[in-house]
Design an enzyme around this catalytic site. Structure first.
Site, short mmCIF file in Angstrom:
data_model
loop_
_atom_site.label_atom_id
_atom_site.label_comp_id
_atom_site.label_asym_id
_atom_site.label_seq_id
_atom_site.Cartn_x
_atom_site.Cartn_y
_atom_site.Cartn_z
N ARG A 72 0.23 -0.97 0.14
CA ARG A 72 0.11 0.15 -0.32
C ARG A 72 0.73 1.25 -0.37
O ARG A 72 2.09 1.49 0.97
CB ARG A 72 -1.35 0.32 1.22
CG ARG A 72 -1.95 -1.22 1.26
CD ARG A 72 -3.40 -1.04 2.54
NE ARG A 72 -2.33 -1.42 3.57
CZ ARG A 72 -1.46 -0.27 4.79
NH1 ARG A 72 -1.49 1.39 4.92
NH2 ARG A 72 -1.17 -0.72 5.50
N TYR A 212 -1.50 -3.74 -7.07
CA TYR A 212 -1.27 -4.50 -5.10
C TYR A 212 -2.28 -4.66 -5.12
O TYR A 212 -3.47 -3.39 -4.85
CB TYR A 212 -0.14 -3.39 -4.57
CG TYR A 212 0.22 -4.02 -3.21
CD1 TYR A 212 0.61 -5.49 -2.97
CD2 TYR A 212 -0.71 -3.18 -2.20
CE1 TYR A 212 0.38 -5.99 -1.62
CE2 TYR A 212 -0.61 -3.94 -1.57
CZ TYR A 212 0.06 -5.11 -1.27
OH TYR A 212 -0.21 -5.95 0.01
N GLY A 213 -3.02 -5.20 -3.69
CA GLY A 213 -3.89 -5.74 -3.54
C GLY A 213 -4.28 -4.54 -2.84
O GLY A 213 -5.72 -3.92 -3.25
N LYS A 221 -9.78 -2.41 1.52
CA LYS A 221 -9.43 -1.11 2.16
C LYS A 221 -10.52 0.41 2.02
O LYS A 221 -10.35 0.53 2.76
CB LYS A 221 -7.86 -0.38 2.28
CG LYS A 221 -6.80 -1.69 2.12
CD LYS A 221 -7.36 -2.19 3.82
CE LYS A 221 -6.27 -4.07 4.40
NZ LYS A 221 -6.40 -4.03 5.90
N HIS A 241 -10.48 -2.16 11.59
CA HIS A 241 -9.83 -3.02 10.82
C HIS A 241 -9.55 -3.76 11.87
O HIS A 241 -8.91 -3.84 12.82
CB HIS A 241 -8.34 -1.95 11.13
CG HIS A 241 -7.12 -2.89 9.86
ND1 HIS A 241 -6.04 -2.15 9.71
CD2 HIS A 241 -7.03 -3.63 9.18
CE1 HIS A 241 -5.20 -2.81 9.87
NE2 HIS A 241 -5.87 -4.00 8.78
N SER A 263 -1.37 -3.54 10.26
CA SER A 263 -1.04 -4.31 9.55
C SER A 263 -0.26 -5.20 9.07
O SER A 263 0.93 -4.83 10.61
CB SER A 263 -0.49 -3.84 8.04
OG SER A 263 -2.19 -2.87 7.31
N CYS A 265 0.67 -7.28 12.06
CA CYS A 265 0.86 -7.51 13.25
C CYS A 265 -0.10 -9.17 14.09
O CYS A 265 -0.02 -8.76 15.54
CB CYS A 265 0.54 -6.24 14.20
SG CYS A 265 1.35 -5.38 14.06
N THR A 268 -4.20 -12.46 11.48
CA THR A 268 -4.50 -13.58 10.82
C THR A 268 -3.61 -14.99 12.21
O THR A 268 -5.11 -15.46 12.19
CB THR A 268 -3.55 -14.25 9.54
OG1 THR A 268 -4.35 -12.82 8.58
CG2 THR A 268 -4.38 -15.09 8.57
N ASN A 269 -3.00 -14.46 12.30
CA ASN A 269 -2.64 -15.73 13.15
C ASN A 269 -3.42 -15.65 14.67
O ASN A 269 -3.96 -16.77 14.74
CB ASN A 269 -1.24 -15.56 13.70
CG ASN A 269 -0.33 -15.89 13.10
OD1 ASN A 269 -0.05 -16.07 11.82
ND2 ASN A 269 0.94 -14.63 12.79
N ASP A 288 -9.70 -9.56 8.83
CA ASP A 288 -9.01 -7.85 8.80
C ASP A 288 -10.11 -6.67 8.85
O ASP A 288 -9.10 -5.31 9.50
CB ASP A 288 -8.76 -8.24 7.40
CG ASP A 288 -8.10 -6.60 7.23
OD1 ASP A 288 -6.91 -6.89 7.75
OD2 ASP A 288 -7.92 -6.08 5.61
N ASN A 378 6.43 -8.78 2.84
CA ASN A 378 4.91 -8.46 2.15
C ASN A 378 3.93 -9.50 1.30
O ASN A 378 3.13 -8.49 0.66
CB ASN A 378 3.93 -6.77 2.07
CG ASN A 378 3.65 -6.48 2.13
OD1 ASN A 378 2.64 -6.75 3.12
ND2 ASN A 378 2.92 -5.31 0.87
N ARG A 380 2.30 -12.30 0.15
CA ARG A 380 1.02 -12.26 0.41
C ARG A 380 0.03 -13.81 -0.45
O ARG A 380 0.50 -13.87 -1.64
CB ARG A 380 -0.25 -10.80 -0.25
CG ARG A 380 0.07 -9.78 -0.24
CD ARG A 380 -0.64 -9.48 1.52
NE ARG A 380 0.65 -8.28 1.97
CZ ARG A 380 -0.98 -7.69 3.41
NH1 ARG A 380 -2.12 -8.13 3.12
NH2 ARG A 380 -0.61 -6.73 3.76
N GLY A 506 -0.06 -19.84 19.75
CA GLY A 506 -0.79 -20.80 20.00
C GLY A 506 -0.95 -20.17 21.65
O GLY A 506 -1.68 -20.19 22.40
N ASN A 508 -1.53 -16.99 23.25
CA ASN A 508 -2.22 -16.26 23.85
C ASN A 508 -3.48 -16.80 23.89
O ASN A 508 -4.04 -15.54 24.59
CB ASN A 508 -1.83 -15.41 22.01
CG ASN A 508 -0.79 -14.40 22.07
OD1 ASN A 508 -0.24 -14.51 22.71
ND2 ASN A 508 -0.49 -14.33 20.54
C1 OXD Z 1 -3.20 -4.76 5.61
C2 OXD Z 1 -3.96 -5.48 4.81
O1 OXD Z 1 -2.13 -3.82 4.37
O2 OXD Z 1 -4.86 -6.47 5.13
O3 OXD Z 1 -3.70 -4.28 6.23
O4 OXD Z 1 -3.50 -5.70 4.03
MN MN Z 2 -5.29 -4.93 7.11
#
Ligand code: OXD
Ligand code: MN
Length: 598
Positions: A72, A212-213, A221, A241, A263, A265, A268-269, A288, A378, A380, A506, A508
């Site tokens: 981004r 880019y995504g 976003k 977010h 982003s 951080c 997803t995990n 997300d 980055n 993906r 795990g 966490n």
């Molecule tokens: C971000 C994403 O950059 O989710 O936050 O792709």
């Molecule tokens: Mn994001």
């Protein structure tokens, strides 16, 4: 040409953009599997996609971008509200008419030699009052393939739109027209002229120059956060977010939890966490974005508007996130990972040894002595959420799910304890508004610098950040609401040897378990200047592998000098908002200052 809709606004808009961008042809996407396969095959023929080995990863593709188009671009992202003051000090602003005139010049003829794709899409499940309809016009087949994974596309959307329905006009061009007979490149883009512009009053998105995504998949976003946050302000809901997960305790108690983290951080995990604590279960609803609306019961109900995951690959392994690894075993698009000699993908942090003879993310043979990573940091994966082995059955429930707790977190090597409970909703808003985190590769720019990222929305809030704080505070004025409890978490504290103190992943689940115990009224907490932390013995740390020599204190101690410095850092962060900062937040800061000085 006949198009599969009678929606006049859409047909007129398609005509207008066709005349402006001058594509070679116009194609209306239906969202079918057959269409995806055809486009993917075209992308293979063009060199944009490489089909991965069907023995290793069936029906999956690898793409690598232009090296100047990998993330981004916050410096080229604009909120073009009619009044500059409505964009606020944390957004780039441009006058909407000026921006439209600049970008109209860029779009003129920008699709020459290319197909223009019309993508009707919906964020959120069909039939949900939460859902929003957009139409993306793009000249990138790569975008179409990714959008099919990330959103509902095609016929059901046109049906929802009907003849008079409105939609978010979302225009995208890679900005790389082809002259007669000119050969295309594998990743067309125009990195010197990138604009990601949002027109909040008219709910429009204009994106130019990047494939880019986050810059090009406009449902994510641009629509589901920047435009949706403005709609949410106007209509009394929240577009955030945030990940969304379902937590079930060994006693069978169910709690839905959201988590706002910047982003890259670990959203997803965390969303796909496999608890180390026996008897606990986590199921995934989103990784997300979460939209939150007040339900009839006065609770906040959350829904993930996305249909897929566009996640960061490096660092993902069977030890950090086995569910993600199982999610993308097939039907996945990988972008900017490395490629193995036997037609699979690879990245730093994956299980096992690094294979020999890799192709790096730029498409060249990888030189292990270069000192550079083989995958872009980055890199993906784009994959359907339905493929996640721990997806919650209710993830597409049109009503959403009722939220019990919200987590705010970032990467902070010092100060922020492992977990802190806010004293109140307003104190939670204070914690969210002062969140700070070290920057990551998800956006172009330096990595590892601590920056304030309020609610993890710094790059995504479509209006004045101080008004956004005020919008959050307004929920506390409604006495009929049963608001979630708010927690600040930090998995990333480091010791004096720069080692992470907390093992994370795990483990966490121990923090989540304490939170549930608090929600159920079973756990005690102790006051600190920053908020409530677990009382001695209340957080189960039995058998956790902390960094050598570390204790519970290493995770929770608040250094006085750091705290006083934090108070001043917050004061200067707040100063940028002038008198638009809600008074309640200034009071919260004074209260923190007083607690810090005791
Ligand atoms: C971000 C994403 O950059 O989710 O936050 O792709
Ligand atoms: Mn994001």
């Amino acid at each position: 040409m006949t198009f599969p809709t009678k929606n006049k606004k859409l047909l007129d808009w398609v005509d207008e953009i066709t005349a402006l961008c001058e594509p070679e042809e116009v194609y209306f996407c239906n969202g079918s599997e057959e269409e995806f396969n055809q486009l993917a095959q075209q992308l293979v023929e063009k060199g944009t996609f490489k089909r991965l080995s069907d023995a290793k990863r069936p029906n999956s593709y690898w793409a690598h971008s232009d090296p100047k188009d990998v993330a981004r671009v916050e410096g080229r992202t604009f909120i073009c509200s009619e009044r500059e003051e409505d964009a606020g000090p944390t957004n780039n602003w441009s006058d909407p008419a000026e921006m439209k005139s600049t970008m109209t010049n860029l779009y003129r003829g920008s699709m020459r030699g290319r197909t223009m794709y019309v993508i009707p899409f919906m964020m959120g499940p069909v039939g949900s009052p939460f859902s929003l309809v957009g139409v993306e016009i793009t000249d990138s087949a790569y975008v179409v393939c990714n959008m099919r994974i990330m959103a509902t596309m095609g016929a059901p959307v046109l049906e929802a739109l009907g003849e008079d329905g409105d939609f978010v006009h979302s225009l995208h061009s890679v900005g790389s027209p082809l002259a007669e007979g000119q050969d295309d490149v594998a990743w067309p883009c125009n990195p010197d002229n990138i604009f990601i512009s949002h027109f909040p009053e008219t709910r429009e998105i204009w994106s130019f120059g990047s494939g880019y995504g986050g810059n090009a998949l406009l449902g994510k976003k641009c629509l589901a956060l920047r435009i949706a946050s403005v709609m949410a302000r106007d209509e009394g809901w929240l577009a955030e977010h945030m990940l969304l997960l379902k937590l079930t305790s060994p006693r069978g108690e169910v709690h839905y939890v959201t988590g706002a983290f910047p982003s890259a951080c670990g959203k997803t995990n965390l969303a796909m966490l496999v608890p180390t604590l026996p008897g606990w279960k986590v199921e995934t609803l989103g990784d997300d974005i979460c939209w939150l609306r007040v339900g009839e019961d006065g609770r906040l109900w959350g829904l993930n508007p996305e249909a897929g995951f566009f996640g960061v690959a490096p660092g993902t392994s069977y030890s950090t996130n086995p569910s993600a690894m199982e999610t993308f075993t097939s039907n996945t698009i990988f972008t900017n990972t490395a490629l193995t000699a036997d037609g699979d993908v690879w990245w730093e942090g994956m299980d096992g040894e690094r294979p020999d003879n890799l192709t790096d993310w730029t498409g060249k043979p990888y030189d292990p002595d270069s000192g550079k990573p083989a995958a872009h940091p980055n890199a993906r994966f784009t994959v359907s959420a339905a493929q996640c082995p721990q997806i919650a059955a209710e993830w597409q429930d049109p009503r959403g799910v009722p939220i019990s707790a919200m987590l705010f977190g970032g990467r902070r090597r010092t100060l922020a304890p492992l977990v802190t409970e806010a004293y109140s909703w307003e104190h939670g808003v204070f914690l969210g508004s002062t969140m700070a985190s070290e920057t990551t590769a998800a956006a172009v720019g330096a990595v590892g610098n601590l920056r304030r990222d309020p609610f993890a929305m710094l790059p995504f809030c479509g209006y004045h950040m101080a008004d956004y704080f005020g919008h959050w505070l307004k929920f506390a004025e409604r006495k009929d609401l049963k608001l979630p409890r708010v927690y600040l978490v930090n998995w990333f504290r480091k010791d004096e040897n720069n080692r992470f103190i907390w093992p994370g992943y795990g483990e966490n689940s121990r923090v989540l378990a304490w939170i549930v115990d608090r929600l159920e009224g079973r756990a005690d907490a102790q006051e600190t200047p920053l908020g409530l932390v677990p009382k001695a013995g209340e957080l189960d740390l039995d058998g956790v592998a902390l960094a050598p020599g570390a204790t519970k204190d290493s995770l929770f101690a608040i250094d006085r000098a750091d705290l006083l410095a934090e108070v001043e850092a917050i004061a200067s962060h707040y100063a940028q908002f002038g008198d638009r900062l809600p008074a309640r937040l200034a009071e919260e800061l004074s209260a923190l200052r007083a607690r810090a000085q005791v």
